[in-house]
Design a protein around this motif. Sequence first.
Motif, short mmCIF file in Angstrom:
data_model
loop_
_atom_site.label_atom_id
_atom_site.label_comp_id
_atom_site.label_asym_id
_atom_site.label_seq_id
_atom_site.Cartn_x
_atom_site.Cartn_y
_atom_site.Cartn_z
N CYS A 1 -26.83 -11.03 8.27
CA CYS A 1 -26.72 -9.93 9.33
C CYS A 1 -27.20 -10.71 10.61
N SER A 2 -26.91 -10.16 11.64
CA SER A 2 -27.24 -10.67 13.10
C SER A 2 -28.39 -9.70 13.68
N TYR A 3 -29.16 -10.50 14.44
CA TYR A 3 -30.16 -9.97 15.28
C TYR A 3 -29.73 -8.81 15.93
N THR A 4 -28.64 -9.02 16.57
CA THR A 4 -27.85 -7.85 17.47
C THR A 4 -27.56 -6.81 16.44
N SER A 5 -27.04 -6.82 15.36
CA SER A 5 -26.70 -5.95 14.46
C SER A 5 -27.85 -4.91 14.13
N VAL A 6 -28.97 -5.67 13.56
CA VAL A 6 -30.15 -4.93 13.31
C VAL A 6 -30.78 -4.16 14.59
N LYS B 1 -31.93 -18.93 -5.18
CA LYS B 1 -31.36 -19.31 -6.45
C LYS B 1 -32.31 -18.98 -7.52
N ASN B 2 -33.79 -19.20 -7.30
CA ASN B 2 -34.79 -18.98 -8.07
C ASN B 2 -34.99 -17.64 -8.49
N MET B 3 -34.82 -16.67 -7.53
CA MET B 3 -35.34 -15.31 -7.61
C MET B 3 -34.35 -14.46 -8.00
N TYR B 4 -33.12 -15.13 -7.92
CA TYR B 4 -31.84 -13.89 -8.42
C TYR B 4 -31.63 -14.31 -9.87
N GLN B 5 -32.45 -15.05 -10.65
CA GLN B 5 -32.10 -15.15 -12.08
C GLN B 5 -32.21 -14.07 -13.09
N LYS B 6 -33.08 -12.86 -12.22
CA LYS B 6 -33.01 -11.65 -12.86
C LYS B 6 -32.61 -10.48 -11.79
N LYS B 7 -32.33 -9.41 -12.20
CA LYS B 7 -31.75 -8.27 -11.18
C LYS B 7 -32.96 -8.04 -10.32
N GLN B 8 -32.69 -8.05 -9.15
CA GLN B 8 -33.43 -7.71 -7.90
C GLN B 8 -32.94 -7.02 -6.87
N PRO B 9 -33.33 -6.26 -5.90
CA PRO B 9 -32.94 -5.72 -4.60
C PRO B 9 -32.33 -6.71 -3.92
N PRO B 10 -31.35 -6.45 -3.00
CA PRO B 10 -30.86 -7.47 -1.91
C PRO B 10 -31.96 -8.04 -1.12
N THR B 11 -31.41 -9.43 -0.53
CA THR B 11 -32.19 -10.17 0.42
C THR B 11 -31.31 -9.81 1.67
N ILE B 12 -32.05 -9.80 2.72
CA ILE B 12 -31.33 -9.61 3.77
C ILE B 12 -31.83 -10.91 4.93
N ILE B 13 -30.81 -11.60 5.12
CA ILE B 13 -30.94 -12.86 6.17
C ILE B 13 -30.66 -12.35 7.33
N ILE B 14 -31.44 -12.66 8.28
CA ILE B 14 -31.18 -12.07 10.08
C ILE B 14 -31.11 -13.07 10.79
N MET B 15 -30.15 -13.49 11.44
CA MET B 15 -30.11 -14.63 12.42
C MET B 15 -29.26 -14.39 13.61
N PRO B 16 -29.03 -15.42 14.50
CA PRO B 16 -28.27 -15.22 15.58
C PRO B 16 -26.79 -15.04 15.10
N LYS B 17 -26.03 -14.31 15.77
CA LYS B 17 -24.47 -14.32 15.21
C LYS B 17 -23.87 -15.36 14.99
N ASP C 1 -28.43 -1.10 14.52
CA ASP C 1 -28.36 -0.33 13.51
C ASP C 1 -29.43 -0.03 12.62
N PHE C 2 -30.63 -0.48 13.22
CA PHE C 2 -31.85 -0.23 12.49
C PHE C 2 -32.30 0.94 11.74
N LYS C 3 -31.97 2.14 12.53
CA LYS C 3 -32.08 3.43 11.98
C LYS C 3 -31.35 3.77 10.70
N LYS C 4 -30.11 2.82 10.47
CA LYS C 4 -29.47 2.96 9.24
C LYS C 4 -29.93 2.15 8.27
N LEU C 5 -30.56 1.04 8.53
CA LEU C 5 -30.94 -0.05 7.96
C LEU C 5 -32.53 0.11 7.35
N LYS C 6 -33.49 0.97 8.05
CA LYS C 6 -34.60 0.91 7.99
C LYS C 6 -35.09 1.67 6.46
#
Length: 196
Positions: free
Chosen positions: A93-98, A35-51, A101-106
């Motif tokens: 995003c899930s750990y499995t998807s990363v 919430k604090n970070m996105y008070q101004k325009k920033q690139p997205p955050t990726i949150i990776i977790m178990p599905k 798909d890491f070649k597309k996400l990197k």
Amino acid sequence: DGLQWLMSLTDTDMSGILADDMGLGKTIQSIMLLKNMYQKKQPPTIIIMPKTLLFNWEKELQTFAPELKILRYDGPKRNLLIPEFNDYQIILCSYTSVRIDFKKLKDIQFKLMILDEAQYVKNHTTNTFKAIKKITSEKQLLLTGTPLENSISDLWSLMDIANDNYFGAYKPFEEFYSDPVNQPLLKAAIQPFMLR
């Protein structure tokens, strides 16, 4: 205190591990940081977790930070969502998807990469660990209630994701810090970057 610590890390070149026990609010502290970070325009955050946690994170974000735009990167056609990433602030995003798909996400630049249940990448020989290391982000935040379950190798893996090459190569690290005489040095080395 946890939120202040997280915010102080954003002012440094280093990243960290929030290692509170389960139920002490690691998710909420992370959402308040976002919430604090996105008070101004920033690139997205990726949150990776178990599905299994994707819907929980989505619900928590909608409850506590409804102003943030969230994209759940999941399902068989998820690759079609990649061009839309910059329209969102949070990519779930899930750990499995990363791993798949890491070649597309990197090649995507993220502001922050948050790993929930970071013990999923405690083994640095796995494909999931190697895929996570290829994700590009300005900062990394690892959330875990169990940063050191079995051996110091778990800690090396987590710190290597948080702060690339902080301890150097694994083998010399393991040989040096396996000696109980040197373990106070290890505690001192991680103290600024791990809050428990």
